[in-house]
Design an enzyme around this catalytic site. Structure first.
Site, mmCIF file in Angstrom:
data_model
loop_
_atom_site.group_PDB
_atom_site.id
_atom_site.type_symbol
_atom_site.label_atom_id
_atom_site.label_comp_id
_atom_site.label_asym_id
_atom_site.label_seq_id
_atom_site.Cartn_x
_atom_site.Cartn_y
_atom_site.Cartn_z
ATOM 1 N N CYS A 279 0.857 -1.165 -0.064
ATOM 2 C CA CYS A 279 0.078 0.174 0.051
ATOM 3 C C CYS A 279 0.749 1.006 -0.163
ATOM 4 O O CYS A 279 0.886 2.172 -0.842
ATOM 5 C CB CYS A 279 -0.912 0.002 1.316
ATOM 6 S SG CYS A 279 -2.099 -1.127 0.978
HETATM 7 P P1 NAD Z 1 -4.575 -8.348 -4.031
HETATM 8 O O1 NAD Z 1 -4.069 -8.425 -5.252
HETATM 9 O O2 NAD Z 1 -4.401 -9.304 -2.805
HETATM 10 O O3 NAD Z 1 -6.302 -9.156 -4.447
HETATM 11 C C1 NAD Z 1 -6.975 -8.865 -5.629
HETATM 12 C C2 NAD Z 1 -7.704 -9.926 -6.001
HETATM 13 O O4 NAD Z 1 -8.830 -9.580 -7.059
HETATM 14 C C3 NAD Z 1 -7.218 -11.288 -6.584
HETATM 15 O O5 NAD Z 1 -7.380 -12.253 -5.808
HETATM 16 C C4 NAD Z 1 -7.391 -11.077 -8.261
HETATM 17 O O6 NAD Z 1 -7.300 -12.437 -8.552
HETATM 18 C C5 NAD Z 1 -8.886 -10.676 -8.086
HETATM 19 N N1 NAD Z 1 -9.487 -10.186 -9.384
HETATM 20 C C6 NAD Z 1 -8.585 -9.386 -10.154
HETATM 21 N N2 NAD Z 1 -9.296 -9.314 -11.306
HETATM 22 C C7 NAD Z 1 -10.572 -9.735 -11.392
HETATM 23 C C8 NAD Z 1 -11.978 -9.935 -11.714
HETATM 24 N N3 NAD Z 1 -11.890 -9.352 -12.904
HETATM 25 N N4 NAD Z 1 -12.530 -10.842 -11.477
HETATM 26 C C9 NAD Z 1 -12.708 -11.242 -9.890
HETATM 27 N N5 NAD Z 1 -11.615 -11.038 -9.217
HETATM 28 C C10 NAD Z 1 -10.578 -10.437 -9.788
HETATM 29 O O7 NAD Z 1 -5.464 -6.985 -3.595
HETATM 30 P P2 NAD Z 1 -5.448 -6.587 -2.125
HETATM 31 O O8 NAD Z 1 -4.137 -6.256 -1.231
HETATM 32 O O9 NAD Z 1 -6.632 -7.218 -1.481
HETATM 33 O O10 NAD Z 1 -5.961 -4.825 -2.590
HETATM 34 C C11 NAD Z 1 -7.149 -4.660 -3.022
HETATM 35 C C12 NAD Z 1 -7.462 -3.309 -3.082
HETATM 36 O O11 NAD Z 1 -7.362 -2.930 -1.520
HETATM 37 C C13 NAD Z 1 -6.328 -2.412 -3.489
HETATM 38 O O12 NAD Z 1 -6.804 -1.105 -4.151
HETATM 39 C C14 NAD Z 1 -5.502 -2.116 -2.381
HETATM 40 O O13 NAD Z 1 -4.725 -0.902 -2.462
HETATM 41 C C15 NAD Z 1 -6.580 -1.810 -1.313
HETATM 42 N N6 NAD Z 1 -6.082 -2.001 -0.066
HETATM 43 C C16 NAD Z 1 -5.334 -3.025 0.320
HETATM 44 C C17 NAD Z 1 -4.810 -3.087 1.728
HETATM 45 C C18 NAD Z 1 -4.132 -4.326 1.993
HETATM 46 O O14 NAD Z 1 -3.254 -4.311 3.219
HETATM 47 N N7 NAD Z 1 -3.639 -5.141 1.284
HETATM 48 C C19 NAD Z 1 -5.433 -2.299 2.757
HETATM 49 C C20 NAD Z 1 -6.524 -1.168 2.243
HETATM 50 C C21 NAD Z 1 -6.592 -1.130 0.829
#
Ligand code: NAD
Length: 445
Positions: A279
């Protein structure tokens, strides 16, 4: 409420599991079949404290996983968009958000009843209103507000504390296009009693998330600049400096019983080997790029990133105070993940440090309680000996590097003593007492 969560990574899975625990009926959608299969078999695709327990107690009851987005939207009232929003080197990459918005639009086209779409991914201000809504309208042939609601609900969970942060949030920020959307989002969070809820528009909700992460990243780089200066001046320990700063009552208020309240924010006001993770680096860079596109110089946040880019090399500088040549030195690297409590290696400071050690032909023994498999994906085929315990990693080493503040590393001084070892300890997280080992180097010292 019936919820579909689209994108079941860290945020999507934790949100889905926790909403199910709060009594909602949740389907987690992902286009990665192996993630879907794992969830349905009660296997967590990621490591997160307490996640497996909640997953297995809810799966097959109020929680399921699927790769069928259309069915999931049809059978739910609210869809939460939680796909990744990486930084592509120039700006935020919204390809997953675009793709899912198109699919959600097509799904809405087939649905007769009102539905609410909530963007949970971190997206630059304006994305929900200017990208997501137009795509939803184009692909559904329906109108936002009249036929469906659209909200923005940024996620503030910290990896390693994700379940506890989600279940006990300090605030809930709900952006929305209209009252109906706000009402539905408020109902979604009805089980989170006593938590401050901020109702606002989508763009402000998006900006709150970036501003929060930018503030924390700025505190870290500020502390590291002060730490590096203190170290170079000599005779100053930046930890003492920061402790003095923490005693400002505007930072640590004095309560009625004369005790001080030390907010956890002060942990960001300590020197270390830099921030990483999925992040802070990408969000600050995306905000800088967005600011520049909008004619802002973004000088402060650019400095935050440039300080952080080189901070891991402070660890190498500490080695060079003692050894001219790193080649063939036996180095125990304790901690690979970017922070404790997670196996996430994304942008971990350990990557730059280990790559430098490998370039200089050091002999590396690495130990991390859970991030070994993730590390192996990054340093594939490289010359790293992964160990199963602290003792195995440090035994016979010339140098110990503490790079992640896993609680078990607090025992390093005792393990050194018990085994009559005498390595140089370089504390990248200032987590052990500087006089607890004979040869100590710390960031900011
Ligand atoms: P991630 O990469 O771990 O997960 C994203 C998921 O989306 C993956 O499992 C992927 O397979 C899936 N995906 C992609 N395209 C898809 C589609 N067309 N249909 C269905 N599924 C699909 O990402 P994350 O770390 O969970 O982050 C997600 C969002 O949340 C980001 O914008 C991130 O900045 C935000 N965020 C993350 C955190 C953190 O600590 N990881 C904290 C707050 C906010």
């Amino acid at each position: 409420m019936r919820i579909s969560v689209i994108g079941t990574g860290y945020v999507g899975l934790v949100s889905g599991v926790c909403f199910a625990e709060k009594g909602h009926e949740v389907v987690c959608v992902d286009n990665n079949d192996s993630i879907v299969d794992k969830i349905n078999s009660s296997i967590s695709p990621i490591y997160e404290k307490d996640l497996v327990g909640l997953l297995s107690s809810n799966i097959g009851k109020r929680l399921s996983a699927s790769s069928d987005l259309f069915k999931a939207v049809d059978e739910s009232d609210v869809s939460i968009l939680a796909v990744g929003t990486p930084y592509n080197g120039d700006e935020i990459d919204l390809k997953y958000v675009r793709e899912v918005s198109r699919q959600l639009g097509l799904a809405l086209r087939e649905k007769d009843s009102y539905h609410t779409i909530i963007v949970k991914s971190t997206v630059i201000p304006g994305t929900t209103d200017d990208l997501v809504i137009p795509l939803l309208e184009e692909y559904s042939n329906k109108e936002a507000g009249a036929d469906f609601g659209v909200g923005m609900n940024p996620e503030f969970l910290r990896e390693g504390e994700a379940i506890s942060d989600f279940m006990n949030p300090d605030r809930i920020v709900l952006g929305g296009i209209d009252k109906r959307t706000h009402d539905i989002m408020t109902e979604l969070y009805a089980g989170f009693i006593g938590v401050d809820i901020l109702l606002t528009n989508n763009k402000t909700a998006e900006m709150i998330k970036y501003t929060s992460n930018s503030l924390l990243a700025t505190l870290i780089s500020f502390s590291n600049e002060i730490g590096n200066l203190s170290a170079s001046l000599g005779g100053i320990d930046a930890l003492d400096v920061m402790n003095g700063v923490h005693l400002d009552k505007r930072i640590s208020p004095i309560l009625e019983d004369n005790k001080r309240l030390f907010p956890s924010l002060i942990s960001y006001l300590e020197p270390g080997c830099g921030f990483g993770g999925s992040c802070f680096p990408k969000d600050v860079k995306a905000l800088i790029a967005h600011g520049i596109n909008n004619n802002q110089k973004m000088s402060l946040l650019k400095a935050v990133i440039s300080i952080n880019d080189v901070q891991p090399y402070e660890i190498i500088n500490r080695v060079k105070r003692h050894f001219k040549n790193i080649s063939k030195l036996k180095i125990a690297v304790l901690g690979l993940a970017f922070k404790p409590g997670t196996d996430d290696m994304r942008e971990s400071p350990s990557i730059k440090i280990i790559n430098t050690l490998l370039e200089e032909n050091a002999m590396i023994n690495a130990y991390d309680p859970i991030a070994e498999d993730e590390a192996k994906k990054i340093f594939n085929n490289s010359n790293i000996n992964y160990c199963d315990s602290v003792l195995e990693a440090i035994y016979d080493s010339d140098i110990i590097m503490l790079l992640t503040s896993w609680p078990e590393f607090k025992d390093v001084p005792k393990i050194i003593k018990d085994n009559n070892l005498n390595p140089l300890v370089i504390d990248g997280r200032r987590m052990i007492q500087k006089d607890s080992v004979t040869r100590y180097e710390g960031i900011g010292l």
